[in-house]
Design a protein around this motif. Structure first.
Motif, PDB file in Angstrom:
ATOM      1  N   GLY A  64       0.782  -1.223   0.000  1.00 10.69           N
ATOM      2  CA  GLY A  64       0.000   0.000   0.000  1.00 10.69           C
ATOM      3  C   GLY A  64       0.817   1.277   0.000  1.00 10.69           C
ATOM      4  N   ARG A  65       2.066   1.220   0.461  1.00 13.97           N
ATOM      5  CA  ARG A  65       2.872   2.438   0.523  1.00 13.97           C
ATOM      6  C   ARG A  65       4.080   2.384  -0.409  1.00 13.97           C
ATOM      7  NH1 ARG A  65       5.502   3.438   5.068  1.00 13.97           N
ATOM      8  NH2 ARG A  65       5.424   1.290   5.840  1.00 13.97           N
ATOM      9  N   PHE A  66       4.487   1.181  -0.781  1.00 12.66           N
ATOM     10  CA  PHE A  66       5.700   1.011  -1.589  1.00 12.66           C
ATOM     11  C   PHE A  66       5.330   0.535  -2.985  1.00 12.66           C
ATOM     12  CE2 PHE A  66       8.785  -0.026   2.173  1.00 12.66           C
ATOM     13  CZ  PHE A  66       8.402   1.152   2.790  1.00 12.66           C
ATOM     14  N   THR A  67       6.105   0.978  -3.957  1.00 15.07           N
ATOM     15  CA  THR A  67       5.898   0.565  -5.352  1.00 15.07           C
ATOM     16  C   THR A  67       7.244   0.202  -5.961  1.00 15.07           C
ATOM     17  OG1 THR A  67       4.018   2.093  -5.566  1.00 15.07           O
ATOM     18  CG2 THR A  67       4.977   1.220  -7.598  1.00 15.07           C
ATOM     19  N   VAL A  68       7.317  -0.970  -6.562  1.00 14.27           N
ATOM     20  CA  VAL A  68       8.542  -1.394  -7.246  1.00 14.27           C
ATOM     21  C   VAL A  68       8.307  -1.334  -8.746  1.00 14.27           C
ATOM     22  CG1 VAL A  68       7.913  -3.842  -7.127  1.00 14.27           C
ATOM     23  CG2 VAL A  68      10.320  -3.174  -7.359  1.00 14.27           C
ATOM     24  N   SER A  69       9.322  -0.886  -9.481  1.00 16.01           N
ATOM     25  CA  SER A  69       9.192  -0.754 -10.931  1.00 16.01           C
ATOM     26  C   SER A  69      10.565  -0.885 -11.581  1.00 16.01           C
ATOM     27  CB  SER A  69       8.563   0.594 -11.290  1.00 16.01           C
ATOM     28  OG  SER A  69       9.387   1.664 -10.841  1.00 16.01           O
TER      29      SER A  69
END
Length: 122
Positions: A64-69
């Motif tokens: 919900g708070r972290f995004t990996v790309s």
């Protein structure tokens, strides 16, 4: 082979950071890449992972708070962290795995970076 992390630092609660993971020795597009973090005195824990098919997995408290790309043109894997909390303070490391699917098991990782420190404090 050495992965290199960057982007850590001292921030206040509620701030955001974007960590980067790159290397000149591997084509990261052909690896699954997992972000881990470790607080001194505690076990390392998986944060999130992006696999070869760009499918992402979020572990534990990062949901919900972290995004990996990925940016394949730049050979970088990012970890975007929003609404940082003091309990997010840790050394964040990235690791590359030849496997097709994500894993947060350290023993599955083939290559590691040395980590970057994230310190969330008011």
């Amino acid at each position: 082979v050495q992965l290199v992390e960057s982007g850590g630092g001292l921030v206040q609660p509620g701030d955001s950071l974007r960590l980067s993971c790159t290397t000149s020795e591997l084509n990261l597009e052909t690896y699954s890449v997992t972000w881990f973090r470790q607080v001194p005195g505690k076990e390392r824990e998986g944060v999130s992972c992006i696999n070869k098919k760009d499918q992402v997995t979020y572990y534990a408290r990062s949901k919900g708070r972290f995004t990996v790309s990925r940016d394949n043109a730049e050979n970088i894997v990012y970890l975007r962290m929003n609404d940082l909390k003091p309990e997010d303070t840790a050394v964040y490391s990235c690791a590359a795995d030849r496997a097709e699917y994500c894993s947060n098991n350290e023993r599955h990782m083939d290559y590691w970076g040395k980590g970057t420190l994230v310190n969330v404090s008011s």
